[in-house]
Scaffold this motif. Sequence first.
Motif, PDB file in Angstrom:
ATOM      1  N   ARG A 192       0.834  -1.212   0.000  1.00  0.00           N
ATOM      2  CA  ARG A 192       0.000   0.000   0.000  1.00  0.00           C
ATOM      3  C   ARG A 192       0.859   1.249   0.000  1.00  0.00           C
ATOM      4  O   ARG A 192       0.617   2.191  -0.756  1.00  0.00           O
ATOM      5  CB  ARG A 192      -0.919  -0.018   1.220  1.00  0.00           C
ATOM      6  CG  ARG A 192      -1.820   1.202   1.365  1.00  0.00           C
ATOM      7  CD  ARG A 192      -2.364   1.282   2.781  1.00  0.00           C
ATOM      8  NE  ARG A 192      -1.284   1.428   3.743  1.00  0.00           N
ATOM      9  CZ  ARG A 192      -1.326   0.998   4.998  1.00  0.00           C
ATOM     10  NH1 ARG A 192      -2.386   0.363   5.463  1.00  0.00           N
ATOM     11  NH2 ARG A 192      -0.300   1.192   5.815  1.00  0.00           N
ATOM     12  N   ASP A 193       1.893   1.267   0.847  1.00  0.00           N
ATOM     13  CA  ASP A 193       2.773   2.431   0.935  1.00  0.00           C
ATOM     14  C   ASP A 193       3.516   2.667  -0.369  1.00  0.00           C
ATOM     15  O   ASP A 193       3.881   3.805  -0.689  1.00  0.00           O
ATOM     16  CB  ASP A 193       3.771   2.258   2.090  1.00  0.00           C
ATOM     17  CG  ASP A 193       3.091   2.282   3.448  1.00  0.00           C
ATOM     18  OD1 ASP A 193       1.926   2.743   3.528  1.00  0.00           O
ATOM     19  OD2 ASP A 193       3.714   1.838   4.434  1.00  0.00           O
ATOM     20  N   PHE A 208      -2.008  -0.766  -4.642  1.00  0.00           N
ATOM     21  CA  PHE A 208      -3.236  -0.996  -3.890  1.00  0.00           C
ATOM     22  C   PHE A 208      -3.907  -2.316  -4.267  1.00  0.00           C
ATOM     23  O   PHE A 208      -4.434  -3.016  -3.406  1.00  0.00           O
ATOM     24  CB  PHE A 208      -4.197   0.171  -4.095  1.00  0.00           C
ATOM     25  CG  PHE A 208      -3.633   1.487  -3.651  1.00  0.00           C
ATOM     26  CD1 PHE A 208      -3.435   1.752  -2.307  1.00  0.00           C
ATOM     27  CD2 PHE A 208      -3.268   2.446  -4.573  1.00  0.00           C
ATOM     28  CE1 PHE A 208      -2.900   2.955  -1.875  1.00  0.00           C
ATOM     29  CE2 PHE A 208      -2.726   3.654  -4.163  1.00  0.00           C
ATOM     30  CZ  PHE A 208      -2.536   3.916  -2.823  1.00  0.00           C
ATOM     31  N   ALA A 211      -2.002  -5.009  -2.562  1.00  0.00           N
ATOM     32  CA  ALA A 211      -2.278  -5.006  -1.124  1.00  0.00           C
ATOM     33  C   ALA A 211      -3.606  -5.681  -0.827  1.00  0.00           C
ATOM     34  O   ALA A 211      -3.715  -6.468   0.125  1.00  0.00           O
ATOM     35  CB  ALA A 211      -2.273  -3.577  -0.597  1.00  0.00           C
ATOM     36  N   ASP A 270      -8.001  -2.969   7.477  1.00  0.00           N
ATOM     37  CA  ASP A 270      -6.950  -2.609   6.517  1.00  0.00           C
ATOM     38  C   ASP A 270      -7.510  -2.535   5.106  1.00  0.00           C
ATOM     39  O   ASP A 270      -7.227  -1.599   4.345  1.00  0.00           O
ATOM     40  CB  ASP A 270      -5.827  -3.656   6.558  1.00  0.00           C
ATOM     41  CG  ASP A 270      -5.032  -3.643   7.848  1.00  0.00           C
ATOM     42  OD1 ASP A 270      -5.170  -2.683   8.626  1.00  0.00           O
ATOM     43  OD2 ASP A 270      -4.269  -4.605   8.075  1.00  0.00           O
ATOM     44  N   ILE A 282      -8.074   0.801   2.362  1.00  0.00           N
ATOM     45  CA  ILE A 282      -7.606   0.852   0.971  1.00  0.00           C
ATOM     46  C   ILE A 282      -8.775   1.096   0.022  1.00  0.00           C
ATOM     47  O   ILE A 282      -8.689   1.900  -0.912  1.00  0.00           O
ATOM     48  CB  ILE A 282      -6.865  -0.448   0.609  1.00  0.00           C
ATOM     49  CG1 ILE A 282      -5.581  -0.560   1.433  1.00  0.00           C
ATOM     50  CG2 ILE A 282      -6.534  -0.485  -0.887  1.00  0.00           C
ATOM     51  CD1 ILE A 282      -4.858  -1.882   1.274  1.00  0.00           C
ATOM     52  N   HIS A 303      -9.720   4.634   0.061  1.00  0.00           N
ATOM     53  CA  HIS A 303      -8.752   5.428  -0.700  1.00  0.00           C
ATOM     54  C   HIS A 303      -9.022   5.337  -2.199  1.00  0.00           C
ATOM     55  O   HIS A 303      -8.801   6.299  -2.942  1.00  0.00           O
ATOM     56  CB  HIS A 303      -7.332   4.941  -0.387  1.00  0.00           C
ATOM     57  CG  HIS A 303      -6.265   5.688  -1.133  1.00  0.00           C
ATOM     58  ND1 HIS A 303      -5.810   6.916  -0.721  1.00  0.00           N
ATOM     59  CD2 HIS A 303      -5.576   5.385  -2.277  1.00  0.00           C
ATOM     60  CE1 HIS A 303      -4.889   7.351  -1.570  1.00  0.00           C
ATOM     61  NE2 HIS A 303      -4.725   6.436  -2.513  1.00  0.00           N
TER      62      HIS A 303
END
Length: 283
Positions: free
Chosen positions: A125-126, A130, A133, A153, A157, A160
């Motif tokens: 993710r970082d 995505f 992830a 978690d 995502i 986002h």
Amino acid sequence: MGQFAYDVDAGNFQQIVIDGAEQVPVVIDFWAEWCGPCKMLKPILEKLAEEYQGKFILAKINADQNQDLAAQFQVRGIPAVKAVYRGEIIDEFSGALPEGQVREFLDRILPSPAAELRAQAAAQRDAGDFAGALTTLGQASKLAPGDQEVRIDAAEILAHLNAMEEASQLLGSLTPEMQADDRVVRLRAKLNFAQSGVQADEAGLRARIAAQPDDMEARLELANYLVAMARYGEGMDELLAMVRLDRGWNEEAARKTLLSVFSLLAGDPLVAQYRRKLASALN
């Protein structure tokens, strides 16, 4: 001494304990030559360190010869066992325990496969991956279907990525206790603002407000839109204006919405600033 057990002192403490605990839990055994229970516990820990094959590292510290380290870990009696992982003491016990109870202690502190996958997903993710992830979190969910942190978690995502409905469904599957978790409260506030502000016409709303300053529906819709766009100060200013105009409108909708923004921005310096402004507006 085996491959996964080390005698530790001030000279190698940083390497074995601090650096090592970034990778796997480090179990520190504080002992002394004169301590009878220590002689019972130490061979059990050494045996299990070999058996677990690197899932944890055993750091054996002579408390008499390393009093500064013992004081640092607030050792009051020995044997004292402290489990360290990523900069924190995650569990501990004192006295000699039978092997079965030591195994239970170790199994409790070791990261689960799902936890390892969560860490992998966080790194993806970082890095901006995505989709990767989410795939990794899906694997974690299969390993641990009841792990609600995995769902949170994934919901973060999805939010986002503006997949608000899917994120909301995941949050809805959490237990009532987990619903009160700070992460969940913030995320749900983000979803609410995104869902309420996504269709807004900012120019049209501002025109309505200019023509009729007490159009509270337009002001609230504009505030929701601004917050959804991460224009938090502007959104909170609009909500404060509503409080000053008519604090009781729609069952204090402006004040309640402002509190939701505070939840969303927990820890942000803006929160303290606007709490003071809200208090002033209410007095």
